[in-house]
Write a protein that holds these residues in place. Structure first.
Motif, PDB file in Angstrom:
ATOM      1  N   GLU A 130      91.936  60.492  16.105  1.00  0.00           N
ATOM      2  CA  GLU A 130      92.393  61.353  15.008  1.00  0.00           C
ATOM      3  C   GLU A 130      91.793  62.744  15.073  1.00  0.00           C
ATOM      4  O   GLU A 130      91.987  63.536  14.161  1.00  0.00           O
ATOM      5  CB  GLU A 130      92.038  60.707  13.652  1.00  0.00           C
ATOM      6  CG  GLU A 130      92.729  59.370  13.417  1.00  0.00           C
ATOM      7  CD  GLU A 130      92.111  58.617  12.238  1.00  0.00           C
ATOM      8  OE1 GLU A 130      91.841  59.256  11.217  1.00  0.00           O
ATOM      9  OE2 GLU A 130      91.919  57.400  12.352  1.00  0.00           O
ATOM     10  N   GLY A 131      91.023  63.042  16.115  1.00  0.00           N
ATOM     11  CA  GLY A 131      90.452  64.387  16.235  1.00  0.00           C
ATOM     12  C   GLY A 131      88.953  64.394  16.036  1.00  0.00           C
ATOM     13  O   GLY A 131      88.335  63.378  15.706  1.00  0.00           O
ATOM     14  N   PHE A 132      88.383  65.586  16.215  1.00  0.00           N
ATOM     15  CA  PHE A 132      86.926  65.733  16.159  1.00  0.00           C
ATOM     16  C   PHE A 132      86.382  65.972  14.751  1.00  0.00           C
ATOM     17  O   PHE A 132      85.246  66.350  14.575  1.00  0.00           O
ATOM     18  CB  PHE A 132      86.477  66.871  17.096  1.00  0.00           C
ATOM     19  CG  PHE A 132      86.448  66.459  18.542  1.00  0.00           C
ATOM     20  CD1 PHE A 132      85.423  65.655  19.031  1.00  0.00           C
ATOM     21  CD2 PHE A 132      87.444  66.866  19.416  1.00  0.00           C
ATOM     22  CE1 PHE A 132      85.386  65.266  20.368  1.00  0.00           C
ATOM     23  CE2 PHE A 132      87.415  66.480  20.753  1.00  0.00           C
ATOM     24  CZ  PHE A 132      86.385  65.677  21.229  1.00  0.00           C
ATOM     25  N   ASP A 133      87.250  65.815  13.743  1.00  0.00           N
ATOM     26  CA  ASP A 133      86.743  66.006  12.384  1.00  0.00           C
ATOM     27  C   ASP A 133      86.466  64.657  11.709  1.00  0.00           C
ATOM     28  O   ASP A 133      86.340  64.574  10.494  1.00  0.00           O
ATOM     29  CB  ASP A 133      87.725  66.841  11.555  1.00  0.00           C
ATOM     30  CG  ASP A 133      89.124  66.271  11.595  1.00  0.00           C
ATOM     31  OD1 ASP A 133      89.359  65.312  12.371  1.00  0.00           O
ATOM     32  OD2 ASP A 133      89.982  66.763  10.848  1.00  0.00           O
ATOM     33  N   ARG A 134      86.348  63.617  12.512  1.00  0.00           N
ATOM     34  CA  ARG A 134      86.021  62.286  12.012  1.00  0.00           C
ATOM     35  C   ARG A 134      84.635  61.876  12.516  1.00  0.00           C
ATOM     36  O   ARG A 134      84.150  62.432  13.501  1.00  0.00           O
ATOM     37  CB  ARG A 134      87.022  61.252  12.566  1.00  0.00           C
ATOM     38  CG  ARG A 134      88.429  61.458  12.113  1.00  0.00           C
ATOM     39  CD  ARG A 134      88.612  60.845  10.745  1.00  0.00           C
ATOM     40  NE  ARG A 134      90.002  60.925  10.345  1.00  0.00           N
ATOM     41  CZ  ARG A 134      90.358  61.237   9.107  1.00  0.00           C
ATOM     42  NH1 ARG A 134      89.463  61.511   8.204  1.00  0.00           N
ATOM     43  NH2 ARG A 134      91.622  61.267   8.786  1.00  0.00           N
ATOM     44  N   ALA A 135      84.049  60.865  11.874  1.00  0.00           N
ATOM     45  CA  ALA A 135      82.876  60.226  12.471  1.00  0.00           C
ATOM     46  C   ALA A 135      83.336  59.529  13.750  1.00  0.00           C
ATOM     47  O   ALA A 135      84.436  58.975  13.795  1.00  0.00           O
ATOM     48  CB  ALA A 135      82.290  59.210  11.503  1.00  0.00           C
ATOM     49  N   LEU A 136      82.526  59.603  14.805  1.00  0.00           N
ATOM     50  CA  LEU A 136      82.945  59.078  16.107  1.00  0.00           C
ATOM     51  C   LEU A 136      81.927  58.064  16.632  1.00  0.00           C
ATOM     52  O   LEU A 136      80.714  58.301  16.576  1.00  0.00           O
ATOM     53  CB  LEU A 136      83.089  60.221  17.114  1.00  0.00           C
ATOM     54  CG  LEU A 136      84.130  61.278  16.750  1.00  0.00           C
ATOM     55  CD1 LEU A 136      84.032  62.480  17.697  1.00  0.00           C
ATOM     56  CD2 LEU A 136      85.537  60.679  16.790  1.00  0.00           C
ATOM     57  N   ARG A 137      82.444  56.978  17.137  1.00  0.00           N
ATOM     58  CA  ARG A 137      81.585  55.969  17.768  1.00  0.00           C
ATOM     59  C   ARG A 137      81.888  55.823  19.254  1.00  0.00           C
ATOM     60  O   ARG A 137      82.999  56.084  19.710  1.00  0.00           O
ATOM     61  CB  ARG A 137      81.773  54.600  17.099  1.00  0.00           C
ATOM     62  CG  ARG A 137      81.154  54.526  15.730  1.00  0.00           C
ATOM     63  CD  ARG A 137      81.163  53.108  15.178  1.00  0.00           C
ATOM     64  NE  ARG A 137      80.672  53.131  13.812  1.00  0.00           N
ATOM     65  CZ  ARG A 137      79.380  53.020  13.474  1.00  0.00           C
ATOM     66  NH1 ARG A 137      78.467  52.839  14.413  1.00  0.00           N
ATOM     67  NH2 ARG A 137      79.023  53.075  12.215  1.00  0.00           N
ATOM     68  N   PHE A 138      80.872  55.390  19.980  1.00  0.00           N
ATOM     69  CA  PHE A 138      80.962  55.171  21.425  1.00  0.00           C
ATOM     70  C   PHE A 138      81.305  53.704  21.689  1.00  0.00           C
ATOM     71  O   PHE A 138      80.643  52.804  21.180  1.00  0.00           O
ATOM     72  CB  PHE A 138      79.600  55.495  22.046  1.00  0.00           C
ATOM     73  CG  PHE A 138      79.458  55.145  23.494  1.00  0.00           C
ATOM     74  CD1 PHE A 138      80.224  55.782  24.467  1.00  0.00           C
ATOM     75  CD2 PHE A 138      78.535  54.196  23.897  1.00  0.00           C
ATOM     76  CE1 PHE A 138      80.069  55.462  25.808  1.00  0.00           C
ATOM     77  CE2 PHE A 138      78.372  53.878  25.248  1.00  0.00           C
ATOM     78  CZ  PHE A 138      79.145  54.514  26.204  1.00  0.00           C
ATOM     79  N   ARG A 139      82.339  53.491  22.490  1.00  0.00           N
ATOM     80  CA  ARG A 139      82.787  52.142  22.806  1.00  0.00           C
ATOM     81  C   ARG A 139      81.887  51.566  23.911  1.00  0.00           C
ATOM     82  O   ARG A 139      81.981  51.974  25.065  1.00  0.00           O
ATOM     83  CB  ARG A 139      84.242  52.199  23.290  1.00  0.00           C
ATOM     84  CG  ARG A 139      84.994  50.878  23.272  1.00  0.00           C
ATOM     85  CD  ARG A 139      86.369  51.051  23.912  1.00  0.00           C
ATOM     86  NE  ARG A 139      87.156  52.133  23.323  1.00  0.00           N
ATOM     87  CZ  ARG A 139      87.910  52.006  22.238  1.00  0.00           C
ATOM     88  NH1 ARG A 139      87.993  50.849  21.628  1.00  0.00           N
ATOM     89  NH2 ARG A 139      88.586  53.041  21.774  1.00  0.00           N
ATOM     90  N   LEU A 140      81.028  50.620  23.552  1.00  0.00           N
ATOM     91  CA  LEU A 140      80.134  50.009  24.542  1.00  0.00           C
ATOM     92  C   LEU A 140      80.921  49.049  25.428  1.00  0.00           C
ATOM     93  O   LEU A 140      81.789  48.329  24.936  1.00  0.00           O
ATOM     94  CB  LEU A 140      79.048  49.187  23.838  1.00  0.00           C
ATOM     95  CG  LEU A 140      77.873  49.897  23.174  1.00  0.00           C
ATOM     96  CD1 LEU A 140      77.088  48.877  22.341  1.00  0.00           C
ATOM     97  CD2 LEU A 140      76.963  50.536  24.214  1.00  0.00           C
ATOM     98  N   PRO A 141      80.609  49.016  26.722  1.00  0.00           N
ATOM     99  CA  PRO A 141      81.188  47.963  27.549  1.00  0.00           C
ATOM    100  C   PRO A 141      80.482  46.632  27.250  1.00  0.00           C
ATOM    101  O   PRO A 141      79.381  46.627  26.688  1.00  0.00           O
ATOM    102  CB  PRO A 141      80.886  48.430  28.979  1.00  0.00           C
ATOM    103  CG  PRO A 141      79.684  49.297  28.857  1.00  0.00           C
ATOM    104  CD  PRO A 141      79.709  49.898  27.470  1.00  0.00           C
TER     105      PRO A 141
END
Ligand SMILES: [Zn+2]
Length: 299
Positions: A130-141
């Motif tokens: 949804e863009g860089f104006d959201r909270a963002l998480r890193f998808r761990l393998p």
């Protein structure tokens, strides 16, 4: 070239546990003929204050611990963290998280969570970008991460069960600790990370982030915590156990260094000394891995 760093958050006075970590890192690097730097981890919102960082640097200098290069303040390095986020986005490793603090509290099911760390349960993993104006998480393998700790030897953790997918960017525009620490260790060429055992549980997560950003993995050492003389957490008394608080109790910087050096296995008994006096005798194989208690007379 071996390069070590001490990276405090400027949120309060450095207590004996912090100072012990700084000295161990400094000694390890000096014994190897490398370079030692201080970095201020002040990205994490309003609790970080520049003036507290200045006091921390003053206290470290009082013990004889000074950065070999100008001190880096993470709050001045936003462009690097933006670049790293963009790379992770291109690699499909970021997703928006719309969970509120309350959502996460309701989802947390583990009855006993070590150090208040609750793994993120992955509730938003399938959300579209949804863009860089959201909270963002890193998808761990998936899978465990193994590493060799300089002090604890062979370690292996499943980061998914410890932190879950870590938050890298907050809705309020702040970069999160994991991102800044990994990006800067890479950018500064850090080869050795010495820190408290309370951060051991996030190491596997940070290694996964290094891998995703194509950064080399530093060596890690996780030191046992310093506790009060009765074995309890330092907590509120921690401030009294900084350089200034101890000086008010007639404990001098050379006495602090001597006690820290003894606690790191460099001396037979605590006796006043400078960090230089300890370099020859520092050896990771002699550093006790367990907790260390502050002398009764100091608290
Ligand atoms: Zn979420």
């Amino acid at each position: 070239m071996v390069l070590g760093r001490f990276a405090p958050s400027p949120t309060g006075v450095l207590h004996l546990g912090n100072l012990r970590t700084a000295l161990a890192s400094w000694l390890s690097i000096r014994a190897a003929g490398g370079r030692w730097i201080i970095r201020m981890e002040d990205v994490d919102g309003p609790r970080c204050r520049r003036e507290l960082g200045v006091v921390q640097l003053r206290d470290l200098a009082a013990l004889g611990l000074e950065s070999d290069v100008p001190v880096v303040w993470q709050s001045e390095r936003s462009s690097r963290y933006h670049e790293a986020l963009a790379r992770l986005r291109e690699a499909g490793r970021l997703y928006p998280c719309v969970c509120t603090r309350r959502d996460l509290q309701l989802l947390a099911s583990a009855p006993h969570v070590e150090d208040g760390l609750r793994p993120y349960p992955g509730r938003c993993r399938e959300r579209a970008w949804e863009g860089f104006d959201r909270a963002l998480r890193f998808r761990l393998p998936d899978g465990r991460v193994a590493w060799e700790d300089l002090l604890l030897r062979a370690q292996a953790d499943d980061p998914g069960s410890l932190t879950g997918d870590p938050l890298l960017f907050r809705r309020d525009g702040c970069f999160a600790y994991h991102l800044a620490v990994v990006v800067d260790d890479g950018a500064q060429g850090v080869t050795e990370v010495v820190r408290g055992a309370d951060l051991r549980s996030v190491t596997a997560t940070q290694i996964r982030l290094q891998e995703a950003l194509g950064l080399p993995r530093p060596a890690y050492a996780h030191l046992g915590l310093v506790t009060a003389s009765d074995g309890s957490r330092l907590g509120k008394r921690a401030g009294a156990l900084g350089v200034e608080g101890l000086s008010n109790c007639q404990v001098t910087p050379v006495e602090i260094t001597g006690w820290l050096g003894w606690s790191l296995g460099c001396l037979e008994r605590p006796e006043p000394c400078s960090p230089e006096d300890l370099v020859q005798s520092f050896d990771w194989s002699k550093v006790p891995a367990g907790e260390v208690r502050v002398p009764e007379t100091w608290i």
